[in-house]
Scaffold this active site. Structure first.
Site, PDB file in Angstrom:
ATOM      1  N   CYS A  28       0.821  -1.216   0.000  1.00  0.00           N
ATOM      2  CA  CYS A  28       0.000   0.000   0.000  1.00  0.00           C
ATOM      3  C   CYS A  28       0.857   1.270   0.000  1.00  0.00           C
ATOM      4  O   CYS A  28       1.570   1.532   0.968  1.00  0.00           O
ATOM      5  CB  CYS A  28      -0.892  -0.026   1.237  1.00  0.00           C
ATOM      6  SG  CYS A  28      -1.713   1.516   1.622  1.00  0.00           S
ATOM      7  N   CYS A  31       0.030   3.681   2.896  1.00  0.00           N
ATOM      8  CA  CYS A  31       0.555   3.169   4.166  1.00  0.00           C
ATOM      9  C   CYS A  31       2.030   3.519   4.298  1.00  0.00           C
ATOM     10  O   CYS A  31       2.490   3.944   5.364  1.00  0.00           O
ATOM     11  CB  CYS A  31       0.366   1.658   4.244  1.00  0.00           C
ATOM     12  SG  CYS A  31      -1.354   1.112   4.125  1.00  0.00           S
TER      13      CYS A  31
END
Length: 107
Positions: A28, A31
């Site tokens: 991600c 993230c």
């Protein structure tokens, strides 16, 4: 920051006190963008809540049960009860996440 490795560990980690959980995945990009701030946040918010992380891909049953549809997702718990949630669309910057942290337990 504590890394949650099982559904049982998740339940035990969120049952008492104030706990902020981040659901993430290694692939991600959002993230990864906010990850460098975790040490700072742990220190800054230590008197308000503890922080733990859970990899959505490693705990798919838990992610499904909690309806984690996008990542990162933050869930604020107080004594085992969810009190606030920050969805991935609103968790793309340090400022957005800190704003959520500042407001999560004000209700």
């Amino acid at each position: 920051m504590k890394q949650i490795k099982s559904n049982e560990e998740y339940a035990a980690s969120t049952e008492r006190g104030r706990v902020m959980v981040e659901f993430y995945a290694n692939w991600c990009p959002d993230c990864k963008r906010i990850e460098p701030y975790f040490d700072e946040w742990e220190e800054k918010y230590a008197s308000d809540f503890s922080m733990v992380r859970a990899n959505r891909d490693e705990l798919p049953d838990l992610g499904e049960k909690l309806e984690i549809l996008g990542i990162p997702t933050f869930i604020a718990y107080e004594n085992g009860q969810e009190v606030a949630r920050l969805f991935s669309r609103d968790a793309k910057s340090k400022e957005q996440v800190e704003s959520f942290f500042d407001q999560a337990y004000e209700k």
